[in-house]
Design a protein around this motif. Sequence first.
Motif, PDB file in Angstrom:
ATOM      1  N   VAL A 186      56.501  43.501  27.974  1.00 39.00           N
ATOM      2  CA  VAL A 186      55.117  43.924  28.232  1.00 39.00           C
ATOM      3  C   VAL A 186      54.441  44.173  26.875  1.00 39.00           C
ATOM      4  N   ALA A 187      54.253  43.098  26.148  1.00 34.96           N
ATOM      5  CA  ALA A 187      53.630  43.162  24.827  1.00 34.96           C
ATOM      6  C   ALA A 187      52.123  43.398  24.975  1.00 34.96           C
ATOM      7  N   GLY A 188      51.438  43.503  23.847  1.00 35.99           N
ATOM      8  CA  GLY A 188      49.994  43.730  23.868  1.00 35.99           C
ATOM      9  C   GLY A 188      49.247  42.710  24.717  1.00 35.99           C
ATOM     10  N   GLU A 189      49.725  41.475  24.720  1.00 39.08           N
ATOM     11  CA  GLU A 189      49.035  40.410  25.482  1.00 39.08           C
ATOM     12  C   GLU A 189      48.991  40.739  26.976  1.00 39.08           C
ATOM     13  N   GLU A 190      50.005  41.478  27.461  1.00 39.78           N
ATOM     14  CA  GLU A 190      50.037  41.869  28.880  1.00 39.78           C
ATOM     15  C   GLU A 190      48.915  42.884  29.165  1.00 39.78           C
ATOM     16  N   GLY A 191      48.717  43.815  28.243  1.00 44.51           N
ATOM     17  CA  GLY A 191      47.629  44.780  28.391  1.00 44.51           C
ATOM     18  C   GLY A 191      46.273  44.093  28.303  1.00 44.51           C
ATOM     19  N   LEU A 192      46.169  43.127  27.396  1.00 40.66           N
ATOM     20  CA  LEU A 192      44.917  42.372  27.242  1.00 40.66           C
ATOM     21  C   LEU A 192      44.588  41.611  28.522  1.00 40.66           C
ATOM     22  N   ARG A 193      45.592  40.973  29.144  1.00 42.83           N
ATOM     23  CA  ARG A 193      45.351  40.241  30.403  1.00 42.83           C
ATOM     24  C   ARG A 193      44.733  41.164  31.450  1.00 42.83           C
ATOM     25  N   ASP A 194      45.308  42.368  31.580  1.00 43.55           N
ATOM     26  CA  ASP A 194      44.773  43.302  32.577  1.00 43.55           C
ATOM     27  C   ASP A 194      43.346  43.716  32.226  1.00 43.55           C
ATOM     28  N   LEU A 195      43.096  43.974  30.943  1.00 43.54           N
ATOM     29  CA  LEU A 195      41.740  44.409  30.561  1.00 43.54           C
ATOM     30  C   LEU A 195      40.710  43.312  30.808  1.00 43.54           C
ATOM     31  N   ARG A 196      41.105  42.053  30.578  1.00 41.09           N
ATOM     32  CA  ARG A 196      40.166  40.951  30.861  1.00 41.09           C
ATOM     33  C   ARG A 196      39.840  40.906  32.345  1.00 41.09           C
ATOM     34  N   ILE A 197      40.861  41.106  33.182  1.00 39.91           N
ATOM     35  CA  ILE A 197      40.619  41.070  34.637  1.00 39.91           C
ATOM     36  C   ILE A 197      39.796  42.292  35.043  1.00 39.91           C
ATOM     37  N   ILE A 198      40.099  43.451  34.469  1.00 43.32           N
ATOM     38  CA  ILE A 198      39.342  44.673  34.784  1.00 43.32           C
ATOM     39  C   ILE A 198      37.861  44.477  34.434  1.00 43.32           C
ATOM     40  N   GLU A 199      37.596  43.876  33.299  1.00 43.85           N
ATOM     41  CA  GLU A 199      36.187  43.636  32.933  1.00 43.85           C
ATOM     42  C   GLU A 199      35.526  42.713  33.957  1.00 43.85           C
ATOM     43  N   ALA A 200      36.282  41.724  34.427  1.00 51.06           N
ATOM     44  CA  ALA A 200      35.722  40.810  35.443  1.00 51.06           C
ATOM     45  C   ALA A 200      35.513  41.551  36.770  1.00 51.06           C
ATOM     46  N   ILE A 201      36.418  42.474  37.103  1.00 47.55           N
ATOM     47  CA  ILE A 201      36.266  43.256  38.354  1.00 47.55           C
ATOM     48  C   ILE A 201      34.964  44.069  38.285  1.00 47.55           C
ATOM     49  N   TYR A 202      34.752  44.753  37.168  1.00 43.92           N
ATOM     50  CA  TYR A 202      33.512  45.547  37.040  1.00 43.92           C
ATOM     51  C   TYR A 202      32.275  44.639  37.131  1.00 43.92           C
ATOM     52  N   ARG A 203      32.347  43.474  36.487  1.00 47.02           N
ATOM     53  CA  ARG A 203      31.187  42.579  36.501  1.00 47.02           C
ATOM     54  C   ARG A 203      30.950  42.039  37.912  1.00 47.02           C
ATOM     55  N   SER A 204      32.042  41.699  38.590  1.00 44.11           N
ATOM     56  CA  SER A 204      31.915  41.185  39.953  1.00 44.11           C
ATOM     57  C   SER A 204      31.281  42.245  40.867  1.00 44.11           C
ATOM     58  N   ALA A 205      31.696  43.510  40.695  1.00 46.13           N
ATOM     59  CA  ALA A 205      31.146  44.585  41.530  1.00 46.13           C
ATOM     60  C   ALA A 205      29.643  44.766  41.237  1.00 46.13           C
ATOM     61  N   ARG A 206      29.290  44.652  39.959  1.00 42.44           N
ATOM     62  CA  ARG A 206      27.867  44.806  39.587  1.00 42.44           C
ATOM     63  C   ARG A 206      27.020  43.666  40.129  1.00 42.44           C
ATOM     64  N   GLU A 207      27.544  42.439  39.973  1.00 46.36           N
ATOM     65  CA  GLU A 207      26.737  41.253  40.303  1.00 46.36           C
ATOM     66  C   GLU A 207      26.957  40.789  41.741  1.00 46.36           C
ATOM     67  N   GLN A 208      27.963  41.407  42.424  1.00 44.15           N
ATOM     68  CA  GLN A 208      28.319  41.005  43.791  1.00 44.15           C
ATOM     69  C   GLN A 208      28.560  39.497  43.899  1.00 44.15           C
ATOM     70  N   LYS A 209      29.388  39.025  42.958  1.00 47.64           N
ATOM     71  CA  LYS A 209      29.723  37.587  42.922  1.00 47.64           C
ATOM     72  C   LYS A 209      31.219  37.429  42.749  1.00 47.64           C
ATOM     73  N   ARG A 210      31.800  36.389  43.355  1.00 47.60           N
ATOM     74  CA  ARG A 210      33.191  36.036  43.027  1.00 47.60           C
ATOM     75  C   ARG A 210      33.187  35.379  41.668  1.00 47.60           C
ATOM     76  N   LEU A 211      34.092  35.842  40.785  1.00 44.78           N
ATOM     77  CA  LEU A 211      34.115  35.313  39.424  1.00 44.78           C
ATOM     78  C   LEU A 211      35.427  34.592  39.148  1.00 44.78           C
ATOM     79  N   PRO A 212      35.346  33.457  38.483  1.00 41.58           N
ATOM     80  CA  PRO A 212      36.590  32.781  38.098  1.00 41.58           C
ATOM     81  C   PRO A 212      37.255  33.545  36.962  1.00 41.58           C
ATOM     82  N   LEU A 213      38.579  33.465  36.894  1.00 42.34           N
ATOM     83  CA  LEU A 213      39.317  34.128  35.813  1.00 42.34           C
ATOM     84  C   LEU A 213      40.003  33.034  35.007  1.00 42.34           C
ATOM     85  N   ARG A 214      39.992  33.218  33.675  1.00 41.84           N
ATOM     86  CA  ARG A 214      40.703  32.221  32.884  1.00 41.84           C
ATOM     87  C   ARG A 214      42.196  32.515  32.869  1.00 41.84           C
ATOM     88  N   ALA A 215      42.972  31.453  32.772  1.00 42.03           N
ATOM     89  CA  ALA A 215      44.441  31.604  32.849  1.00 42.03           C
ATOM     90  C   ALA A 215      44.945  32.396  31.655  1.00 42.03           C
TER      91      ALA A 215
END
Length: 369
Positions: A340-369
């Motif tokens: 569980v290196a730093g990259e694992e924490g970064l992956r979660d933070l990227r998804i968390i940012e997308a979750i907040y944006r999706s909730a704000r914009e009420q849109k399904r958002l694609p996530l990058r791999a």
Amino acid sequence: MIDVNRRKLVVAAGATLAASTIGNPAWADVAGRKLGYAIVGLGSYGLGRIIPQFKNCEHSRLVALVSGDPAKAKRVAAEYGLAERNIYNYDNYDSIRDNPEIDIVYVCLPVFMHAEYTIRAAKAGKHVMCEKPMAISAAECEAMIAACKTAGKKLMIGYRCHFEPTNLEAIRRARSGDIGKLRYFRSEHGFVQGDPSKWRLKKKLGGGGSLMDMGIYALNAARYMTGEEPISVFATEHTDRKDPRFREVEDMIEFELEFPSGVIGSCMSMYSANQNHIMLMGEKGRIELEPGTSYEGNRLWVGRGRENEITPPPGPGKTQWAAQLDHLSQCVIDNREPIVAGEEGLRDLRIIEAIYRSAREQKRLPLRA
Ligand code: NAD
């Protein structure tokens, strides 16, 4: 994309944490001794959970404290037999570079301090364990990863559930096909917040509300239980902004993750009810954990309901924290990357940012791999 190899590693690491010591000249100074940890932040987690665990470690020992409260640090140092010269504060923190007893710094501070104290540790020539969530933003996570890379130091995130026997057994069962083809994952995580003045309820200090603190368990579990990375997210937030606890941060947030195999992940976090639950549904049955990510007492059922409990017995193995602490020490000794290196924490933070944006914009958002 399904990262099966990494997931295999997670399971393998949990099962065989006592890996061998490889004689690599670059790391020779650490081979054959317990690595020294400095704990930064003597709060409920650092002091209450992490410090008492060194007695259960094979490769790690507590050598130093960093605290803004000199009296508390002195008391804790005396209790754990630490030299007073190994007590630091936030001002003289950088002078840990002159202390060869400290190999690893464990950052147990409020989230807004994670990036600064990780980067300063790396610059002081120390490896870093940083608590979850890794930082306030993905940009901060990237800066932390870069600082540790530049310094040639390891960075691991305190995702203790990757070392917790009930979770490891659930992962193994899910992979072994016990419940057939996986179709659906769900998890709810929450607890009741009280005092509105606490850092977790301040946007600038916690980075967000229940999602940052508790929803991250559901999100991380969705990834390690399925062994897949989500490809899209849709989120909805429910917060009573008149409640003094929730003026700045969210209370309830629900997010649906779509995975490449067709598995749907339905997750929720909240700061107004106590819940700690994980469930996987497959074509032949289900795997359920409740509580799923607690400090103690996690329980596991596999079958059609709760008739077949297979919670692993506590046994003589290391606690999840001792396994986590020793994993980073072992990675330093062997010069390999933590599971569980730093990259694992970064992956979660990227998804968390997308979750907040999706909730704000009420849109399904694609996530990058
Ligand atoms: P806490 O509030 O109990 O402790 C925080 C510590 O930071 C205290 O010692 C406090 O004095 C110090 N601090 C320094 N500057 C501060 C400031 N400006 N504001 C507030 N505190 C300040 O918090 P905690 O519960 O120990 O959480 C610390 C970290 O550990 C967080 O990142 C949290 O997410 C994480 N955590 C992880 C788990 C887990 O199971 N992995 C569990 C609990 C907490």
